[in-house]
Motif scaffolding. Structure first.
Motif, PDB file in Angstrom:
ATOM      1  N   THR A 311       0.822  -1.219   0.000  1.00 10.34           N
ATOM      2  CA  THR A 311       0.000   0.000   0.000  1.00 10.34           C
ATOM      3  C   THR A 311       0.853   1.265   0.000  1.00 10.34           C
ATOM      4  O   THR A 311       0.310   2.376  -0.003  1.00 10.34           O
ATOM      5  N   LEU A 312       2.175   1.074   0.041  1.00 11.24           N
ATOM      6  CA  LEU A 312       3.041   2.260   0.144  1.00 11.24           C
ATOM      7  C   LEU A 312       2.861   3.195  -1.036  1.00 11.24           C
ATOM      8  O   LEU A 312       2.807   4.420  -0.887  1.00 11.24           O
ATOM      9  N   ASN A 313       2.835   2.635  -2.241  1.00  9.88           N
ATOM     10  CA  ASN A 313       2.675   3.486  -3.423  1.00  9.88           C
ATOM     11  C   ASN A 313       1.382   4.284  -3.361  1.00  9.88           C
ATOM     12  O   ASN A 313       1.324   5.457  -3.717  1.00  9.88           O
ATOM     13  N   GLU A 314       0.295   3.594  -2.901  1.00  9.64           N
ATOM     14  CA  GLU A 314      -0.998   4.267  -2.803  1.00  9.64           C
ATOM     15  C   GLU A 314      -0.976   5.348  -1.718  1.00  9.64           C
ATOM     16  O   GLU A 314      -1.764   6.294  -1.760  1.00  9.64           O
ATOM     17  N   ARG A 315      -0.072   5.222  -0.770  1.00  9.02           N
ATOM     18  CA  ARG A 315      -0.073   6.142   0.367  1.00  9.02           C
ATOM     19  C   ARG A 315       1.036   7.190   0.281  1.00  9.02           C
ATOM     20  O   ARG A 315       1.308   7.899   1.246  1.00  9.02           O
ATOM     21  N   ARG A 316       1.715   7.290  -0.882  1.00  9.08           N
ATOM     22  CA  ARG A 316       2.795   8.281  -1.014  1.00  9.08           C
ATOM     23  C   ARG A 316       2.274   9.697  -0.787  1.00  9.08           C
ATOM     24  O   ARG A 316       2.887  10.507  -0.120  1.00  9.08           O
ATOM     25  N   ARG A 317       1.115   9.976  -1.393  1.00 11.65           N
ATOM     26  CA  ARG A 317       0.554  11.330  -1.257  1.00 11.65           C
ATOM     27  C   ARG A 317       0.186  11.599   0.203  1.00 11.65           C
ATOM     28  O   ARG A 317       0.460  12.679   0.720  1.00 11.65           O
ATOM     29  N   GLU A 318      -0.374  10.607   0.843  1.00 12.30           N
ATOM     30  CA  GLU A 318      -0.749  10.773   2.256  1.00 12.30           C
ATOM     31  C   GLU A 318       0.483  11.097   3.117  1.00 12.30           C
ATOM     32  O   GLU A 318       0.466  11.999   3.957  1.00 12.30           O
ATOM     33  N   ILE A 319       1.568  10.376   2.819  1.00 18.74           N
ATOM     34  CA  ILE A 319       2.799  10.579   3.601  1.00 18.74           C
ATOM     35  C   ILE A 319       3.423  11.940   3.287  1.00 18.74           C
ATOM     36  O   ILE A 319       3.895  12.660   4.176  1.00 18.74           O
ATOM     37  N   SER A 320       3.391  12.307   1.989  1.00 17.94           N
ATOM     38  CA  SER A 320       3.989  13.585   1.604  1.00 17.94           C
ATOM     39  C   SER A 320       3.226  14.750   2.208  1.00 17.94           C
ATOM     40  O   SER A 320       3.814  15.746   2.655  1.00 17.94           O
ATOM     41  N   ILE A 321       1.894  14.644   2.228  1.00 15.58           N
ATOM     42  CA  ILE A 321       1.093  15.714   2.839  1.00 15.58           C
ATOM     43  C   ILE A 321       1.397  15.816   4.326  1.00 15.58           C
ATOM     44  O   ILE A 321       1.521  16.910   4.892  1.00 15.58           O
ATOM     45  N   LEU A 322       1.551  14.639   4.954  1.00 13.39           N
ATOM     46  CA  LEU A 322       1.878  14.629   6.381  1.00 13.39           C
ATOM     47  C   LEU A 322       3.191  15.355   6.654  1.00 13.39           C
ATOM     48  O   LEU A 322       3.308  16.136   7.600  1.00 13.39           O
ATOM     49  N   ARG A 323       4.165  15.104   5.779  1.00 12.86           N
ATOM     50  CA  ARG A 323       5.456  15.776   5.965  1.00 12.86           C
ATOM     51  C   ARG A 323       5.368  17.249   5.606  1.00 12.86           C
ATOM     52  O   ARG A 323       6.048  18.088   6.184  1.00 12.86           O
ATOM     53  N   ALA A 324       4.517  17.576   4.591  1.00 11.55           N
ATOM     54  CA  ALA A 324       4.389  18.976   4.158  1.00 11.55           C
ATOM     55  C   ALA A 324       3.780  19.855   5.237  1.00 11.55           C
ATOM     56  O   ALA A 324       4.066  21.054   5.324  1.00 11.55           O
ATOM     57  N   ARG A 329      10.377  12.979   9.644  1.00 11.00           N
ATOM     58  CA  ARG A 329      10.533  11.619   9.141  1.00 11.00           C
ATOM     59  C   ARG A 329      10.302  10.585  10.241  1.00 11.00           C
ATOM     60  O   ARG A 329       9.782   9.511  10.005  1.00 11.00           O
ATOM     61  N   SER A 330      10.721  10.920  11.461  1.00  9.69           N
ATOM     62  CA  SER A 330      10.510   9.974  12.570  1.00  9.69           C
ATOM     63  C   SER A 330       9.016   9.766  12.817  1.00  9.69           C
ATOM     64  O   SER A 330       8.576   8.687  13.229  1.00  9.69           O
TER      65      SER A 330
END
Length: 418
Positions: A311-324, A329-330
């Motif tokens: 599911t990582l590929n599907e969740r890239r945007r979710e993770i990037s928004i979280l970091r934005a 990273r931790s």
């Protein structure tokens, strides 16, 4: 941190189907792992509690385990019998307190018939210091009286007063020859012991002689008779006997004396010692079961790892928004670790619930059909170690996935691919 846990929970809830299947997979593997441990301990305890306060078992010369199995657990057959004169010699031995003679060889609808005397009811003990008690009826008094164990009564629906026809020889199916001319009558039913005693039918030694009078070469007599002389009913030989010494320190000396008996080749064993040998010989099977259970758990955890990783590929945007929005990273690693820990905790919890539900519903069936009583006990130290290991593996899986996720660049995550 609280928000991260909440986010992880919401993320799992958003993928409820895959989350549910992953939790169920872990739960089944946890149930199997803990169940194997329960069955192993239950079988070991059932075996070790089958006989107690018996210092010596004496039979014809052969193997130690063979003597223990056929005399106590009614498994297998004796290679030979011992004469009644030899038995009487040891009955009168000054160091021996009591004896229980047994004679085997016949059966009834898959259950063993044990010929013995009242000493069996008076002296046989199991699970420490428990004695046999009668649930209904009385011990044998007439020649063709039979006392049955609780499993025999429950399985065959026998009650006091019912007729019983014994089959000649040991058979689990239809018998070739039956002692139809000498039917027995149930006069007593023993209280449940959760030992092989429950699966036996107990007749007198004289009755065993009576039903075999006139049999030649294993074939039945043509004309039956119910009139017997005392000489005809006098037992000529028995299969084995249990013995207790006045002082338990005499057991070794008695065993040596039995094994060196010159008039007849005999074998004496100390039940506790031979039971230890039995479990040592079965240790490979125990280890194999545990290894299989651990492999099942490993496959379930690997399935969880693959499920989240895909599911990582599907969740890239979710993770990037979280970091934005300021997430470090931790924080990403903690998010994935939280998810895997949630899954393993839920899987372990559900597995424990399934285990105890299964034990409560199948305990009597396992005891009835396998003869093994599995006690329902709370989690032991070994179980907690297994669960802690599974949680640790779930934590490590989260770290691996979180490390992979945090390597995704912010720009890559925000880029729209066409």
């Amino acid at each position: 941190m609280k928000n991260v846990f909440h986010l992880a929970f919401k993320s799992l809830l958003n993928r409820r189907v895959s989350t549910g299947l992953t939790v169920l997979s872990i739960a089944l593997s946890v149930m199997l792992l803990l169940g194997v441990e329960r069955v192993r301990n239950g079988a070991k305890e059932s075996f070790s509690q089958t006989i107690s306060k018996t210092d010596l078992i004496v039979g014809a010369r052969g193997g130690n385990l063979s003597l223990l199995l056929y005399s106590v657990f009614h498994m297998g057959n004796a290679t030979n019998n011992i004469s009644i004169e030899t038995y009487k010699h040891f009955v009168e031995h000054p160091a021996i307190k009591w004896t229980i003679p047994i004679s085997l060889g016949d059966s009834h609808r898959g259950f063993r018939v044990v010929a013995t005397n009242k000493n069996y009811f008076d002296h046989y003990q199991y699970a420490g210091d428990k004695s046999l008690t009668m649930w209904e009826g009385r011990w044998n008094e007439g020649l063709f009286d039979v006392v049955i164990g609780s499993d025999v009564a429950n399985t065959l629906h026998y009650k006091v007063g019912d007729p019983v026809v014994i089959a000649h020889g040991i058979t689990s199916g239809p018998a070739i020859f039956e002692h139809t001319d000498s039917p027995f009558r149930v006069v007593g039913i023993l209280e449940r012991t959760t030992t092989p005693v429950d699966r036996g039918l107990y007749i007198s030694l004289e009755a065993m002689e009576a039903i075999h009078i006139g049999w030649e070469g294993g074939a039945p007599k043509k004309n039956g008779t119910h009139e017997f002389t005392d000489e005809q009913l006098r037992p000529k030989q028995i299969t084995a006997f249990f013995a207790a010494a006045h002082a338990r320190t005499d057991a070794l000396r008695l065993m040596r004396e039995v094994n060196d008996y010159e008039d007849e080749p005999l074998l004496g064993i100390i039940p506790a010692v031979t039971l230890s040998e039995l479990w040592q010989s079965l240790s490979y099977a125990e280890v194999s079961l545990q290894v299989i259970a651990f492999f099942v758990v490993s496959v379930s955890l690997l399935g969880m790892l693959i499920s989240i990783y895909t599911t990582l590929n599907e969740r890239r945007r979710e993770i990037s928004i979280l970091r934005a929005i300021g997430g470090s990273r931790s924080l990403t690693i903690i998010l994935f670790v939280s998810e895997t820990v949630f899954l393993t905790v839920a899987g372990c919890g559900l597995g424990i619930v399934l285990l105890y539900s299964g034990l409560f519903t199948t305990q009597s069936l396992i005891q009835k059909y396998a003869g093994v009583f599995i006690p329902i006990q709370w989690l032991e130290k070994t179980d907690l170690i297994y669960l802690a290991t599974i949680l640790a593996l779930g934590f490590v899986s989260g770290l691996l996935i979180g490390y992979k996720a945090h390597r995704n660049s912010l720009a890559d995550g925000l880029m729209i691919r066409v």
